[in-house]
Design a protein around this motif. Structure first.
Motif, PDB file in Angstrom:
ATOM      1  N   GLY A  11       0.822  -1.214   0.000  1.00 10.21           N
ATOM      2  CA  GLY A  11       0.000   0.000   0.000  1.00 10.21           C
ATOM      3  C   GLY A  11       0.851   1.256   0.000  1.00 10.21           C
ATOM      4  O   GLY A  11       0.564   2.218  -0.732  1.00 10.21           O
ATOM      5  N   CYS A  12       1.905   1.264   0.812  1.00  9.62           N
ATOM      6  CA  CYS A  12       2.794   2.430   0.862  1.00  9.62           C
ATOM      7  C   CYS A  12       3.497   2.637  -0.473  1.00  9.62           C
ATOM      8  O   CYS A  12       3.616   3.773  -0.957  1.00  9.62           O
ATOM      9  CB  CYS A  12       3.830   2.257   1.971  1.00  9.62           C
ATOM     10  SG  CYS A  12       3.147   2.386   3.627  1.00  9.62           S
ATOM     11  N   ILE A  13       3.960   1.564  -1.078  1.00  6.41           N
ATOM     12  CA  ILE A  13       4.653   1.661  -2.363  1.00  6.41           C
ATOM     13  C   ILE A  13       3.694   2.163  -3.439  1.00  6.41           C
ATOM     14  O   ILE A  13       4.060   3.014  -4.264  1.00  6.41           O
ATOM     15  CB  ILE A  13       5.272   0.305  -2.746  1.00  6.41           C
ATOM     16  CG1 ILE A  13       6.448   0.010  -1.809  1.00  6.41           C
ATOM     17  CG2 ILE A  13       5.721   0.288  -4.199  1.00  6.41           C
ATOM     18  CD1 ILE A  13       6.982  -1.403  -1.918  1.00  6.41           C
ATOM     19  N   GLN A  14       2.461   1.678  -3.437  1.00  9.27           N
ATOM     20  CA  GLN A  14       1.478   2.144  -4.419  1.00  9.27           C
ATOM     21  C   GLN A  14       1.164   3.621  -4.211  1.00  9.27           C
ATOM     22  O   GLN A  14       1.052   4.386  -5.172  1.00  9.27           O
ATOM     23  CB  GLN A  14       0.207   1.303  -4.341  1.00  9.27           C
ATOM     24  CG  GLN A  14       0.386  -0.093  -4.872  1.00  9.27           C
ATOM     25  CD  GLN A  14      -0.821  -0.987  -4.614  1.00  9.27           C
ATOM     26  OE1 GLN A  14      -1.654  -0.686  -3.763  1.00  9.27           O
ATOM     27  NE2 GLN A  14      -0.904  -2.090  -5.345  1.00  9.27           N
ATOM     28  N   THR A  15       1.034   4.031  -2.956  1.00  8.38           N
ATOM     29  CA  THR A  15       0.772   5.439  -2.663  1.00  8.38           C
ATOM     30  C   THR A  15       1.943   6.300  -3.120  1.00  8.38           C
ATOM     31  O   THR A  15       1.746   7.368  -3.719  1.00  8.38           O
ATOM     32  CB  THR A  15       0.532   5.632  -1.150  1.00  8.38           C
ATOM     33  OG1 THR A  15      -0.571   4.808  -0.757  1.00  8.38           O
ATOM     34  CG2 THR A  15       0.247   7.068  -0.808  1.00  8.38           C
ATOM     35  N   TYR A  16       3.153   5.854  -2.863  1.00  6.95           N
ATOM     36  CA  TYR A  16       4.353   6.575  -3.294  1.00  6.95           C
ATOM     37  C   TYR A  16       4.373   6.682  -4.817  1.00  6.95           C
ATOM     38  O   TYR A  16       4.630   7.752  -5.374  1.00  6.95           O
ATOM     39  CB  TYR A  16       5.602   5.868  -2.775  1.00  6.95           C
ATOM     40  CG  TYR A  16       6.889   6.506  -3.194  1.00  6.95           C
ATOM     41  CD1 TYR A  16       7.343   7.667  -2.579  1.00  6.95           C
ATOM     42  CD2 TYR A  16       7.659   5.956  -4.214  1.00  6.95           C
ATOM     43  CE1 TYR A  16       8.528   8.264  -2.964  1.00  6.95           C
ATOM     44  CE2 TYR A  16       8.844   6.551  -4.609  1.00  6.95           C
ATOM     45  CZ  TYR A  16       9.279   7.696  -3.981  1.00  6.95           C
ATOM     46  OH  TYR A  16      10.446   8.283  -4.369  1.00  6.95           O
ATOM     47  N   VAL A  57       4.279  10.076  -7.032  1.00  9.69           N
ATOM     48  CA  VAL A  57       5.321  10.436  -7.998  1.00  9.69           C
ATOM     49  C   VAL A  57       4.701  10.699  -9.363  1.00  9.69           C
ATOM     50  O   VAL A  57       5.057  11.664 -10.046  1.00  9.69           O
ATOM     51  CB  VAL A  57       6.397   9.329  -8.074  1.00  9.69           C
ATOM     52  CG1 VAL A  57       7.326   9.537  -9.254  1.00  9.69           C
ATOM     53  CG2 VAL A  57       7.201   9.284  -6.779  1.00  9.69           C
ATOM     54  N   GLU A  58       3.745   9.853  -9.760  1.00  8.08           N
ATOM     55  CA  GLU A  58       3.088  10.055 -11.050  1.00  8.08           C
ATOM     56  C   GLU A  58       2.337  11.378 -11.085  1.00  8.08           C
ATOM     57  O   GLU A  58       2.426  12.128 -12.057  1.00  8.08           O
ATOM     58  CB  GLU A  58       2.128   8.899 -11.345  1.00  8.08           C
ATOM     59  CG  GLU A  58       2.822   7.617 -11.731  1.00  8.08           C
ATOM     60  CD  GLU A  58       1.857   6.463 -11.945  1.00  8.08           C
ATOM     61  OE1 GLU A  58       0.633   6.657 -11.846  1.00  8.08           O
ATOM     62  OE2 GLU A  58       2.340   5.347 -12.212  1.00  8.08           O
ATOM     63  N   SER A  59       1.599  11.673 -10.015  1.00 12.69           N
ATOM     64  CA  SER A  59       0.839  12.927 -10.005  1.00 12.69           C
ATOM     65  C   SER A  59       1.774  14.132  -9.931  1.00 12.69           C
ATOM     66  O   SER A  59       1.483  15.182 -10.517  1.00 12.69           O
ATOM     67  CB  SER A  59      -0.167  12.947  -8.858  1.00 12.69           C
ATOM     68  OG  SER A  59       0.492  12.982  -7.614  1.00 12.69           O
ATOM     69  N   GLY A  98       4.737  14.242 -11.314  1.00 16.48           N
ATOM     70  CA  GLY A  98       5.241  14.390 -12.681  1.00 16.48           C
ATOM     71  C   GLY A  98       4.232  15.084 -13.571  1.00 16.48           C
ATOM     72  O   GLY A  98       4.584  15.977 -14.356  1.00 16.48           O
ATOM     73  N   GLU A  99       2.973  14.688 -13.451  1.00 15.42           N
ATOM     74  CA  GLU A  99       1.925  15.325 -14.253  1.00 15.42           C
ATOM     75  C   GLU A  99       1.774  16.797 -13.882  1.00 15.42           C
ATOM     76  O   GLU A  99       1.633  17.659 -14.760  1.00 15.42           O
ATOM     77  CB  GLU A  99       0.602  14.593 -14.050  1.00 15.42           C
ATOM     78  CG  GLU A  99       0.584  13.195 -14.638  1.00 15.42           C
ATOM     79  CD  GLU A  99      -0.648  12.398 -14.230  1.00 15.42           C
ATOM     80  OE1 GLU A  99      -1.522  12.955 -13.530  1.00 15.42           O
ATOM     81  OE2 GLU A  99      -0.715  11.220 -14.607  1.00 15.42           O
ATOM     82  N   ALA A 100       1.823  17.093 -12.584  1.00 16.59           N
ATOM     83  CA  ALA A 100       1.691  18.488 -12.139  1.00 16.59           C
ATOM     84  C   ALA A 100       2.871  19.323 -12.635  1.00 16.59           C
ATOM     85  O   ALA A 100       2.686  20.475 -13.066  1.00 16.59           O
ATOM     86  CB  ALA A 100       1.592  18.544 -10.614  1.00 16.59           C
ATOM     87  N   ALA A 101       4.067  18.755 -12.574  1.00 16.78           N
ATOM     88  CA  ALA A 101       5.245  19.490 -13.060  1.00 16.78           C
ATOM     89  C   ALA A 101       5.125  19.735 -14.560  1.00 16.78           C
ATOM     90  O   ALA A 101       5.437  20.840 -15.043  1.00 16.78           O
ATOM     91  CB  ALA A 101       6.513  18.704 -12.746  1.00 16.78           C
ATOM     92  N   ASP A 102       4.660  18.740 -15.299  1.00 19.18           N
ATOM     93  CA  ASP A 102       4.483  18.894 -16.740  1.00 19.18           C
ATOM     94  C   ASP A 102       3.466  19.992 -17.050  1.00 19.18           C
ATOM     95  O   ASP A 102       3.704  20.860 -17.895  1.00 19.18           O
ATOM     96  CB  ASP A 102       4.031  17.558 -17.343  1.00 19.18           C
ATOM     97  CG  ASP A 102       4.016  17.578 -18.853  1.00 19.18           C
ATOM     98  OD1 ASP A 102       4.998  18.069 -19.448  1.00 19.18           O
ATOM     99  OD2 ASP A 102       3.020  17.102 -19.447  1.00 19.18           O
ATOM    100  N   LEU A 103       2.332  19.978 -16.333  1.00 16.84           N
ATOM    101  CA  LEU A 103       1.320  21.016 -16.538  1.00 16.84           C
ATOM    102  C   LEU A 103       1.865  22.402 -16.177  1.00 16.84           C
ATOM    103  O   LEU A 103       1.569  23.393 -16.865  1.00 16.84           O
ATOM    104  CB  LEU A 103       0.069  20.703 -15.720  1.00 16.84           C
ATOM    105  CG  LEU A 103      -0.764  19.514 -16.217  1.00 16.84           C
ATOM    106  CD1 LEU A 103      -1.894  19.218 -15.234  1.00 16.84           C
ATOM    107  CD2 LEU A 103      -1.323  19.790 -17.600  1.00 16.84           C
ATOM    108  N   SER A 104       2.640  22.480 -15.109  1.00 15.15           N
ATOM    109  CA  SER A 104       3.219  23.765 -14.705  1.00 15.15           C
ATOM    110  C   SER A 104       4.188  24.295 -15.755  1.00 15.15           C
ATOM    111  O   SER A 104       4.204  25.503 -16.052  1.00 15.15           O
ATOM    112  CB  SER A 104       3.939  23.619 -13.361  1.00 15.15           C
ATOM    113  OG  SER A 104       3.025  23.306 -12.349  1.00 15.15           O
TER     114      SER A 104
END
Length: 113
Positions: free
Chosen positions: A51-56, A60-62, A64-70
């Motif tokens: 669960g912790c690894i999936q949350t991590y 990380v994916e979100s 990356g997406e936020a950085a790309d949008l920014s």
């Protein structure tokens, strides 16, 4: 009792042997219970780790997406600022003309007095 005269092996008490067998069975049952508890605990820890690894991973994916949008938004902002800069280029010339007109009006006012 010994048949010869060398070494003597004491007689084994059948009751003591039965007690040892019973205790060995109890120890085996306790070891089995302990192993089941350890197994359940390890499964719980494994599930928690997954669960912790999936949350991590999701974080990380979100990120990356936020950085790309920014970054895209920043490029859009820079492009709009460049457009605004191009649109504002006539302003200094207009300001000079307005100052010149103001000076001319002031001189005309001075002549009219």
């Amino acid at each position: 009792a010994a048949a010869g005269g060398g070494s003597s092996i004491p007689a084994i008490d059948p009751g003591a042997l039965q007690d040892v067998v019973a205790l060995a069975g109890q120890v085996a049952a306790q070891v089995d219970e302990l192993l089941r508890n350890v197994h359940c605990g390890l499964q719980a820890l494994t599930a928690l780790s997954v669960g912790c690894i999936q949350t991590y991973r999701d974080g990380v994916e979100s990120l990356g997406e936020a950085a790309d949008l920014s970054i895209r938004a920043m490029y859009a902002l820079v492009a709009r600022c460049e457009e605004l800069d191009r649109a504002m280029q006539p302003v200094p010339a207009l300001a000079k003309r307005i100052r010149d007109m103001k000076g001319t009006l002031e001189r005309l006012e001075g002549l009219c007095k």
